[in-house]
Write an enzyme that holds these catalytic residues in place. Structure first.
Site, PDB file in Angstrom:
ATOM      1  N   TYR A   1       0.809  -1.227   0.000  1.00  0.00           N
ATOM      2  CA  TYR A   1       0.000   0.000   0.000  1.00  0.00           C
ATOM      3  C   TYR A   1       0.844   1.280   0.000  1.00  0.00           C
ATOM      4  O   TYR A   1       2.062   1.227   0.022  1.00  0.00           O
ATOM      5  CB  TYR A   1      -1.010  -0.094   1.145  1.00  0.00           C
ATOM      6  CG  TYR A   1      -1.701  -1.439   1.070  1.00  0.00           C
ATOM      7  CD1 TYR A   1      -2.488  -1.747  -0.036  1.00  0.00           C
ATOM      8  CD2 TYR A   1      -1.447  -2.442   1.993  1.00  0.00           C
ATOM      9  CE1 TYR A   1      -3.055  -3.012  -0.182  1.00  0.00           C
ATOM     10  CE2 TYR A   1      -2.018  -3.710   1.856  1.00  0.00           C
ATOM     11  CZ  TYR A   1      -2.818  -3.987   0.770  1.00  0.00           C
ATOM     12  OH  TYR A   1      -3.352  -5.228   0.613  1.00  0.00           O
TER      13      TYR A   1
ATOM     14  N   ARG B   1       2.594  -0.482  11.547  1.00  0.00           N
ATOM     15  CA  ARG B   1       2.974  -1.789  11.009  1.00  0.00           C
ATOM     16  C   ARG B   1       3.768  -1.522   9.738  1.00  0.00           C
ATOM     17  O   ARG B   1       3.319  -0.773   8.859  1.00  0.00           O
ATOM     18  CB  ARG B   1       1.741  -2.641  10.701  1.00  0.00           C
ATOM     19  CG  ARG B   1       2.147  -4.087  10.424  1.00  0.00           C
ATOM     20  CD  ARG B   1       0.991  -5.050  10.538  1.00  0.00           C
ATOM     21  NE  ARG B   1       1.460  -6.342  11.010  1.00  0.00           N
ATOM     22  CZ  ARG B   1       1.031  -7.505  10.552  1.00  0.00           C
ATOM     23  NH1 ARG B   1       0.083  -7.553   9.651  1.00  0.00           N
ATOM     24  NH2 ARG B   1       1.511  -8.632  11.026  1.00  0.00           N
TER      25      ARG B   1
HETATM   26  C1  LIG Z   1      -7.253 -13.387   5.672  1.00  0.00           C
HETATM   27  C2  LIG Z   1      -6.096 -12.509   6.019  1.00  0.00           C
HETATM   28  C3  LIG Z   1      -6.241 -11.114   5.946  1.00  0.00           C
HETATM   29  C4  LIG Z   1      -5.168 -10.280   6.294  1.00  0.00           C
HETATM   30  N1  LIG Z   1      -5.357  -8.921   6.311  1.00  0.00           N
HETATM   31  C5  LIG Z   1      -4.347  -8.111   6.762  1.00  0.00           C
HETATM   32  C6  LIG Z   1      -4.565  -6.722   6.961  1.00  0.00           C
HETATM   33  O1  LIG Z   1      -5.663  -6.188   6.794  1.00  0.00           O
HETATM   34  N2  LIG Z   1      -3.517  -5.963   7.389  1.00  0.00           N
HETATM   35  C7  LIG Z   1      -2.291  -6.508   7.668  1.00  0.00           C
HETATM   36  O2  LIG Z   1      -1.375  -5.781   8.061  1.00  0.00           O
HETATM   37  N3  LIG Z   1      -2.071  -7.833   7.508  1.00  0.00           N
HETATM   38  C8  LIG Z   1      -3.067  -8.635   7.094  1.00  0.00           C
HETATM   39  N4  LIG Z   1      -2.863  -9.993   7.018  1.00  0.00           N
HETATM   40  C9  LIG Z   1      -1.535 -10.550   7.416  1.00  0.00           C
HETATM   41  C10 LIG Z   1      -1.544 -11.001   8.882  1.00  0.00           C
HETATM   42  O3  LIG Z   1      -1.782  -9.916   9.757  1.00  0.00           O
HETATM   43  C11 LIG Z   1      -0.209 -11.668   9.271  1.00  0.00           C
HETATM   44  O4  LIG Z   1       0.828 -10.736   9.155  1.00  0.00           O
HETATM   45  C12 LIG Z   1       0.126 -12.876   8.413  1.00  0.00           C
HETATM   46  O5  LIG Z   1      -1.019 -13.687   8.222  1.00  0.00           O
HETATM   47  C13 LIG Z   1       1.236 -13.715   9.037  1.00  0.00           C
HETATM   48  O6  LIG Z   1       0.902 -14.101  10.340  1.00  0.00           O
HETATM   49  P1  LIG Z   1       0.351 -15.612  10.680  1.00  0.00           P
HETATM   50  O7  LIG Z   1       1.406 -16.557  10.219  1.00  0.00           O
HETATM   51  O8  LIG Z   1       0.192 -15.587  12.168  1.00  0.00           O
HETATM   52  O9  LIG Z   1      -0.908 -15.796   9.950  1.00  0.00           O
HETATM   53  C14 LIG Z   1      -3.920 -10.845   6.683  1.00  0.00           C
HETATM   54  C15 LIG Z   1      -3.795 -12.238   6.757  1.00  0.00           C
HETATM   55  C16 LIG Z   1      -4.858 -13.067   6.440  1.00  0.00           C
HETATM   56  C17 LIG Z   1      -4.687 -14.562   6.551  1.00  0.00           C
END
Ligand SMILES: Cc1cc2nc3c(=O)[nH]c(=O)nc-3n(C[C@H](O)[C@H](O)[C@H](O)COP(=O)(O)O)c2cc1C
Ligand code: SF4
Length: 495
Positions: A248, A295
């Site tokens: 973004y 972030r």
């Molecule tokens: C369905 C979904 C939507 C996500 N939307 C965002 C978001 O809106 N903003 C963001 O910074 N990261 C977003 N992420 C990334 C997560 O915050 C995270 O950084 C990423 O999934 C890795 O962490 P995890 O291994 O615990 O899932 C999203 C992840 C998933 C799976």
């Protein structure tokens, strides 16, 4: 670091769950101060996740409330609401905060989380700006309408076809010719951006300063971020998270690819200028007592992009400018994304940098679990070295108590976040805290949820559908009528 060497399927890490007493004495379940006056009861953290459940006008729906209620049931220390747009422009079922009319719905969301977490969870909202990305067009539309027939294009045609009459050719003639031209001709006469618009869909860059609205970004963004942050405070959120990560606008300002020549691109000092100006504008509007986090990316993981060295330097700048926490993510850029199908938009989590953002069990020798922790650790070390105590949040493939405890024990981060594991089982923090860790439904890290996100479908977890009766009137289904919309309920008395 990006995926290297042969792909291997990794088993989930073994988990030994703590007793209730052990959890109570653990680091992960210990309090932390964030900002001047806020304390989170635990260092457990749910990072932002977009569930595609808002109305097309960006308003909170009962489905949005349900999504956050379920996370709040698990009583994490911090819950961050999904990326929410700061402008008042149409952006599909993404939440928005670009006008006062969005505040009442967001206030209901805050009340819902307070009620379901029994006041235990601190609630932040992630606010973002993005520039235009269009769907990949039908070639007929692209050549018939979208492509601008410029003198440069006519000149390329004249050269390639060795016929100077193309320099004077009418617009329509050029369009008709290109529609039936062979691929070699198309690739030769279109410039890189035109070819990209044909093959991937038109996508703006923040260094397209010939476009007046892109040129004006440094003028308008601090005010937009500040107004959105003030609305977040009015709606009752405990803080805002400035989304400077992934694909973004602000991440693109920070990127080494940013070649703006107006003092906001090129050197690190110039690239961080607008993100710092927006931070200062937000701080001035919401006051020193309100939590403002950022972030951002510990590594873009794209060719020519910013790396950990840049991120360390940015982190120290943000800390020095008074940010209240830094949440470190990785990758998720458009530059290396796969080609979308016609009619679909390019999705920033399909290429190698996307893999790094949400790593799966099919990985290289390093595996997906805690893969991104070294980035947060290096940033935290540098910030501490510079004399700042700013908390650092890490995420990426974390799904056991022991992983989180080890990260905190080694001083690699101050809070440990889990997105997909919390989606798989929103109650998991509470289960661990109450000594029911053996009942945690474990995320399989195969990214069914991400596939839904990619298609802008209501996000759910495949594990929720393992045992349910679609005819049960208590079970709410996703709009396709086939999936459970929220995680199965849990209470400590249940098996
Ligand atoms: C369905 C979904 C939507 C996500 N939307 C965002 C978001 O809106 N903003 C963001 O910074 N990261 C977003 N992420 C990334 C997560 O915050 C995270 O950084 C990423 O999934 C890795 O962490 P995890 O291994 O615990 O899932 C999203 C992840 C998933 C799976
Ligand atoms: S759909 Fe798969 S990757 Fe996503 S939360 Fe559920 S188990 Fe984890």
């Amino acid at each position: 670091m990006s995926l290297s060497g042969p792909r291997v399927r990794h088993p989930l890490p073994a988990a030994r769950w703590p007793t209730r007493e052990e959890a109570a004495g653990s680091r992960w379940f210990s309090p932390i101060r964030i900002g001047r006056s806020l304390t989170a009861a635990e260092r457990t953290w749910v990072p932002a996740m977009v569930p595609w459940r808002a109305t097309d006008d960006g308003l909170v729906t009962p489905e949005v409330l349900d999504w956050y209620a379920r996370f709040a049931d698990g009583q994490p220390g911090v819950l961050v609401v999904e990326a929410t747009g700061i402008r008042d422009i149409a952006s599909g079922p993404l939440l928005r905060i670009g006008d006062d009319r969005f505040v009442p719905g967001l206030r209901t969301l805050v009340d819902t989380v307070r009620e379901h977490s029994r006041g235990r969870t601190r609630l932040f909202i992630q606010i973002l700006d993005f520039v235009t990305v269009r769907r990949r067009p039908e070639p007929e539309r692209f050549f018939g309408r979208y492509l601008e027939v410029t003198d440069a294009l006519r000149g390329q045609l004249a050269l390639w076809l060795d016929d100077p009459r193309w320099r004077e050719a009418p617009d329509q003639r050029v369009r008709e010719f290109l529609l039936t031209a062979d691929r070699v001709t198309i690739e030769t006469v279109l410039n890189d951006r035109e070819l990209e618009a044909l093959d991937y869909g038109y996508r703006e860059r923040i260094w397209d300063t010939h476009l007046p609205h892109i040129k004006a970004l440094p003028l308008v963004l601090p005010g937009l971020f500040a107004s959105a942050a003030l609305r977040a405070r009015e709606a009752g959120f405990d803080g805002v998270e400035l989304h400077y990560a992934h694909a973004y606008t602000m991440a693109s300002f920070l990127s080494r690819l940013n070649v703006r020549r107006d003092g906001y691109g090129g050197s690190r000092e110039n690239r961080v200028r607008l993100p710092l100006e927006a931070l200062a504008a937000v701080r001035a509007r919401v006051g020193d007592d309100y939590v403002v986090g950022i972030r951002y990316l510990g590594d873009e993981v794209i060719e020519g992009g910013s790396d950990l060295d840049d991120a360390i330097w940015f982190g120290v700048q943000f800390a020095g400018a008074g940010v209240d926490y830094l949440s470190v993510s990785k990758g998720g850029r458009f530059e290396d994304a796969k080609q979308p199908k016609i009619g679909e938009a390019v999705y920033p989590y399909t290429g190698p940098s996307g893999y790094e953002c949400m790593p799966t069990v099919i990985s290289d020798a390093s595996g997906p679990f805690g893969r991104n922790v070294p980035l947060a650790a290096a940033i935290r070390r540098a910030i501490r070295g510079a004399g700042w105590q700013t908390p650092v949040v890490t995420s990426g493939g974390i799904s056991t108590f022991e992983q989180a405890e080890a990260i905190l024990e080694k001083g690699e981060a101050d809070c440990v976040a889990a997105a997909r594991q919390t989606l798989a089982d929103p109650d998991w923090f509470r289960k661990i805290r109450l000594g029911y860790g053996d009942r945690v439904r474990r995320c399989e890290f195969t990214n069914y949820c991400e596939g839904l996100d990619q298609r802008h479908k209501q996000v759910t977890c495949k594990l929720w559908d393992r045992a349910f009766d679609a005819a049960d009137p208590a079970v709410r289904l996703a709009s396709d009528g086939r999936r459970r919309l929220s995680a199965p309920p849990w209470s400590p008395s249940e098996d």
